[in-house]
Design a protein around this motif. Sequence first.
Motif, mmCIF file in Angstrom:
data_model
loop_
_atom_site.group_PDB
_atom_site.id
_atom_site.type_symbol
_atom_site.label_atom_id
_atom_site.label_comp_id
_atom_site.label_asym_id
_atom_site.label_seq_id
_atom_site.Cartn_x
_atom_site.Cartn_y
_atom_site.Cartn_z
ATOM 1 N N ASP A 12 -7.017 6.114 -12.084
ATOM 2 C CA ASP A 12 -6.751 7.076 -11.084
ATOM 3 C C ASP A 12 -5.552 7.771 -11.419
ATOM 4 O O ASP A 12 -4.480 7.366 -10.898
ATOM 5 N N ASP A 88 -11.483 9.850 -6.606
ATOM 6 C CA ASP A 88 -12.055 8.738 -5.855
ATOM 7 C C ASP A 88 -13.594 8.794 -5.928
ATOM 8 O O ASP A 88 -14.249 7.790 -6.206
ATOM 9 N N GLU A 92 -15.813 6.085 -7.659
ATOM 10 C CA GLU A 92 -16.849 5.467 -6.832
ATOM 11 C C GLU A 92 -18.271 5.544 -7.373
ATOM 12 O O GLU A 92 -19.002 4.568 -7.678
ATOM 13 N N THR A 113 -5.321 1.394 -9.516
ATOM 14 C CA THR A 113 -5.153 2.470 -8.498
ATOM 15 C C THR A 113 -4.262 1.434 -7.577
ATOM 16 O O THR A 113 -4.355 0.351 -7.704
ATOM 17 N N ASP A 115 -4.474 2.969 -4.556
ATOM 18 C CA ASP A 115 -5.226 3.381 -3.122
ATOM 19 C C ASP A 115 -6.089 2.191 -2.613
ATOM 20 O O ASP A 115 -6.817 1.869 -3.185
ATOM 21 N N GLN A 118 -9.529 2.717 -2.583
ATOM 22 C CA GLN A 118 -10.422 2.811 -3.748
ATOM 23 C C GLN A 118 -10.633 1.338 -4.319
ATOM 24 O O GLN A 118 -11.511 0.820 -4.966
ATOM 25 N N THR A 121 -13.496 -0.062 -2.275
ATOM 26 C CA THR A 121 -14.740 0.362 -2.857
ATOM 27 C C THR A 121 -15.207 -0.279 -4.209
ATOM 28 O O THR A 121 -16.351 -0.718 -4.320
ATOM 29 N N TRP A 129 -9.996 -4.937 -9.878
ATOM 30 C CA TRP A 129 -9.203 -3.833 -9.473
ATOM 31 C C TRP A 129 -7.786 -4.342 -10.054
ATOM 32 O O TRP A 129 -7.357 -5.486 -10.101
#
Length: 177
Positions: A12, A88, A92, A113, A115, A118, A121, A129
Amino acid sequence: MSSSITPLLLVDGYNIIGSWSSLKATRDLHGLEQARRELVETLINYTVQKGYKTQVVFDSQYQKTPSSIEHHSTHLSICFTAWTQTADTYIEKVCATFFRRQVSNYNRVIVATSDRDQYLTAMGYGAEWMSVDVLVKDIESARSQVRGKQRSNKRSRGRLLFNCLDAQSQEKLARWL
């Protein structure tokens, strides 16, 4: 590495720039374009060393342009989203496609990221992540490994001129001695 076992790293872009202190400083001093360049240059080497296919995603939602993808190496590309799409929503969509196994080129999808939405998700779609802090530490670790290999190569060759010659030249010189 074969493409069937290659992990996909989705970055991101603007989120990373805003969260990584050195990139944030570059952005504040020299502008967003320079910060983007610095991020991409940093990720090119990291991506190759880790064996990732990397896609850096930047929002273009405020500019009336179509989406575009720029290939910077065989391992790294940059995606500028269409003006109605955010980074985003793009990330996704890729995660959802991975979850449904509609694209089998990747055995893992990793979303970098800071976020929180995010993160949730990505995890909900079975992707991994990576926080900005983890990404920065991993990049620094990869750089250290490369520097260590370079130092050991220099030490093993020694400081003699003889060691810098190719094998054929070394053989000729040895015959003279």
